[in-house]
Design a protein around this motif. Sequence first.
Motif, mmCIF file in Angstrom:
data_model
loop_
_atom_site.group_PDB
_atom_site.id
_atom_site.type_symbol
_atom_site.label_atom_id
_atom_site.label_comp_id
_atom_site.label_asym_id
_atom_site.label_seq_id
_atom_site.Cartn_x
_atom_site.Cartn_y
_atom_site.Cartn_z
ATOM 1 N N VAL A 93 -66.025 -42.961 26.717
ATOM 2 C CA VAL A 93 -66.565 -43.347 28.018
ATOM 3 C C VAL A 93 -66.147 -44.800 28.238
ATOM 4 O O VAL A 93 -66.276 -45.626 27.351
ATOM 5 C CB VAL A 93 -68.096 -43.229 28.051
ATOM 6 C CG1 VAL A 93 -68.652 -43.606 29.397
ATOM 7 C CG2 VAL A 93 -68.519 -41.843 27.651
ATOM 8 N N SER A 94 -65.642 -45.000 29.367
ATOM 9 C CA SER A 94 -65.199 -46.354 29.654
ATOM 10 C C SER A 94 -66.394 -47.251 29.987
ATOM 11 O O SER A 94 -67.465 -46.793 30.370
ATOM 12 C CB SER A 94 -64.202 -46.351 30.808
ATOM 13 O OG SER A 94 -64.864 -46.035 31.987
ATOM 14 N N LYS A 95 -66.168 -48.537 29.854
ATOM 15 C CA LYS A 95 -67.229 -49.502 30.124
ATOM 16 C C LYS A 95 -67.641 -49.451 31.600
ATOM 17 O O LYS A 95 -68.814 -49.587 31.928
ATOM 18 C CB LYS A 95 -66.758 -50.913 29.787
ATOM 19 C CG LYS A 95 -66.706 -51.194 28.331
ATOM 20 C CD LYS A 95 -66.315 -52.646 28.174
ATOM 21 C CE LYS A 95 -66.313 -53.051 26.740
ATOM 22 N NZ LYS A 95 -65.948 -54.410 26.532
ATOM 23 N N GLY A 96 -66.733 -49.242 32.478
ATOM 24 C CA GLY A 96 -67.034 -49.189 33.909
ATOM 25 C C GLY A 96 -67.943 -48.024 34.241
ATOM 26 O O GLY A 96 -68.842 -48.115 35.073
ATOM 27 N N LEU A 97 -67.676 -46.902 33.555
ATOM 28 C CA LEU A 97 -68.478 -45.727 33.797
ATOM 29 C C LEU A 97 -69.895 -45.951 33.292
ATOM 30 O O LEU A 97 -70.871 -45.550 33.933
ATOM 31 C CB LEU A 97 -67.840 -44.516 33.125
ATOM 32 C CG LEU A 97 -68.525 -43.180 33.360
ATOM 33 C CD1 LEU A 97 -68.579 -42.845 34.841
ATOM 34 C CD2 LEU A 97 -67.844 -42.090 32.591
ATOM 35 N N ILE A 98 -70.022 -46.596 32.174
ATOM 36 C CA ILE A 98 -71.352 -46.856 31.617
ATOM 37 C C ILE A 98 -72.140 -47.773 32.560
ATOM 38 O O ILE A 98 -73.326 -47.552 32.809
ATOM 39 C CB ILE A 98 -71.226 -47.474 30.207
ATOM 40 C CG1 ILE A 98 -70.665 -46.430 29.252
ATOM 41 C CG2 ILE A 98 -72.557 -47.974 29.704
ATOM 42 C CD1 ILE A 98 -70.411 -46.923 27.858
ATOM 43 N N ARG A 99 -71.478 -48.752 33.047
ATOM 44 C CA ARG A 99 -72.157 -49.664 33.979
ATOM 45 C C ARG A 99 -72.632 -48.918 35.216
ATOM 46 O O ARG A 99 -73.741 -49.145 35.700
ATOM 47 C CB ARG A 99 -71.224 -50.787 34.392
ATOM 48 C CG ARG A 99 -71.081 -51.815 33.345
ATOM 49 C CD ARG A 99 -70.253 -52.944 33.884
ATOM 50 N NE ARG A 99 -69.891 -53.800 32.786
ATOM 51 C CZ ARG A 99 -68.895 -54.645 32.783
ATOM 52 N NH1 ARG A 99 -68.136 -54.758 33.850
ATOM 53 N NH2 ARG A 99 -68.644 -55.385 31.743
ATOM 54 N N ARG A 100 -71.794 -48.042 35.710
ATOM 55 C CA ARG A 100 -72.180 -47.292 36.903
ATOM 56 C C ARG A 100 -73.360 -46.381 36.618
ATOM 57 O O ARG A 100 -74.271 -46.253 37.434
ATOM 58 C CB ARG A 100 -71.003 -46.448 37.396
ATOM 59 C CG ARG A 100 -69.968 -47.271 38.085
ATOM 60 C CD ARG A 100 -68.897 -46.390 38.659
ATOM 61 N NE ARG A 100 -67.746 -47.204 39.038
ATOM 62 C CZ ARG A 100 -66.538 -46.767 39.203
ATOM 63 N NH1 ARG A 100 -66.273 -45.504 39.021
ATOM 64 N NH2 ARG A 100 -65.567 -47.573 39.559
ATOM 65 N N LEU A 101 -73.357 -45.772 35.488
ATOM 66 C CA LEU A 101 -74.464 -44.887 35.129
ATOM 67 C C LEU A 101 -75.768 -45.676 34.959
ATOM 68 O O LEU A 101 -76.836 -45.235 35.397
ATOM 69 C CB LEU A 101 -74.147 -44.123 33.857
ATOM 70 C CG LEU A 101 -73.179 -42.966 34.016
ATOM 71 C CD1 LEU A 101 -72.840 -42.380 32.645
ATOM 72 C CD2 LEU A 101 -73.738 -41.900 34.896
ATOM 73 N N LEU A 102 -75.705 -46.832 34.363
ATOM 74 C CA LEU A 102 -76.903 -47.652 34.188
ATOM 75 C C LEU A 102 -77.431 -48.135 35.541
ATOM 76 O O LEU A 102 -78.638 -48.131 35.786
ATOM 77 C CB LEU A 102 -76.604 -48.853 33.281
ATOM 78 C CG LEU A 102 -76.469 -48.551 31.798
ATOM 79 C CD1 LEU A 102 -76.054 -49.801 31.038
ATOM 80 C CD2 LEU A 102 -77.769 -48.024 31.230
ATOM 81 N N ALA A 103 -76.530 -48.523 36.407
ATOM 82 C CA ALA A 103 -76.942 -48.986 37.729
ATOM 83 C C ALA A 103 -77.576 -47.853 38.498
ATOM 84 O O ALA A 103 -78.601 -48.020 39.164
ATOM 85 C CB ALA A 103 -75.743 -49.554 38.487
ATOM 86 N N LEU A 104 -76.985 -46.671 38.417
ATOM 87 C CA LEU A 104 -77.510 -45.507 39.120
ATOM 88 C C LEU A 104 -78.876 -45.121 38.578
ATOM 89 O O LEU A 104 -79.803 -44.802 39.337
ATOM 90 C CB LEU A 104 -76.532 -44.331 39.003
ATOM 91 C CG LEU A 104 -76.900 -43.085 39.788
ATOM 92 C CD1 LEU A 104 -77.016 -43.379 41.277
ATOM 93 C CD2 LEU A 104 -75.899 -41.994 39.543
ATOM 94 N N SER A 105 -79.049 -45.173 37.261
ATOM 95 C CA SER A 105 -80.343 -44.819 36.680
ATOM 96 C C SER A 105 -81.410 -45.853 37.060
ATOM 97 O O SER A 105 -82.574 -45.514 37.294
ATOM 98 C CB SER A 105 -80.235 -44.665 35.159
ATOM 99 O OG SER A 105 -79.949 -45.907 34.568
ATOM 100 N N ALA A 106 -81.019 -47.108 37.157
ATOM 101 C CA ALA A 106 -81.977 -48.149 37.562
ATOM 102 C C ALA A 106 -82.407 -47.933 39.008
ATOM 103 O O ALA A 106 -83.590 -48.056 39.353
ATOM 104 C CB ALA A 106 -81.351 -49.531 37.397
ATOM 105 N N ILE A 107 -81.465 -47.556 39.833
ATOM 106 C CA ILE A 107 -81.786 -47.297 41.245
ATOM 107 C C ILE A 107 -82.704 -46.098 41.359
ATOM 108 O O ILE A 107 -83.684 -46.104 42.100
ATOM 109 C CB ILE A 107 -80.497 -47.099 42.067
ATOM 110 C CG1 ILE A 107 -79.751 -48.434 42.178
ATOM 111 C CG2 ILE A 107 -80.803 -46.569 43.449
ATOM 112 C CD1 ILE A 107 -78.409 -48.335 42.829
#
Length: 173
Positions: free
Chosen positions: A5-19
Motif C-alpha cells: 500500500v502506498s503512503k498516499g493511499l494510507i493517508r487518504r484512507l486515514l483522512a476518509l476515516s477521520a471524516i
Amino acid sequence: MTVTVSKGLIRRLLALSAIVMLVPQVSAQEPAAVSATSPESEIQQFCTNIADAARDQRYLLQKQELEKLQLDVDQRISVLESRKAEYEDWLARRNDFLVRAEAGLVDIFKTMKADAAAPQLEEMNLEVAAAIIMKLPARQSGLVLSEMEPQKAGMIATIISSASDPNTSKEPS
C-alpha cells in the motif's frame, strides 16, 4: 500475501476515516446548537415579539394624555367664555349708566348760570368738561367758556375742535 500500500493511499484512507468519524459528531451537535439559544438572542426574540404590543400601548397612553389635555383646554375655554359674558354684561351696564349719568349731568349744567358752572367745569377732567359743554346750547356754552380761565377754556376748545375734525380717527389704534 503481501499487500503493498502506498503512503498516499494510507493517508487518504486515514483522512476518509477521520471524516467519517467526525460527521456523526457534527450532525449531533447542530440540533443542540439550534435548541440552546443564548440569552441575548432570547432577549432579542422577546423584544421583537412584544414590539407591536408596546407600540400600541404607547399610542394608547399618548391618546389618553391628549384627550385629558383636550378636556382641560375645553374647560378653560368654557371658563373664559363665561368670564367674557360677565365682562360684556358689566360693560353694557356701565355704558348704560354713563349715558344716563351724562344726560343727567348735561341737564344739571343746562339749568345752571354760566358763572356758577364755569368753576365746576374747570375742576373736572377736561375731556368730560368738553363733552358737557358740547351738549349745552351754543349760547350757554359760549357764556360758560367766557367765565373760565383762558388757558383751560382754550384747552377745552381745542378738545372740542379736534372732536369735530373729520381727520381724527374714531377708533383707537
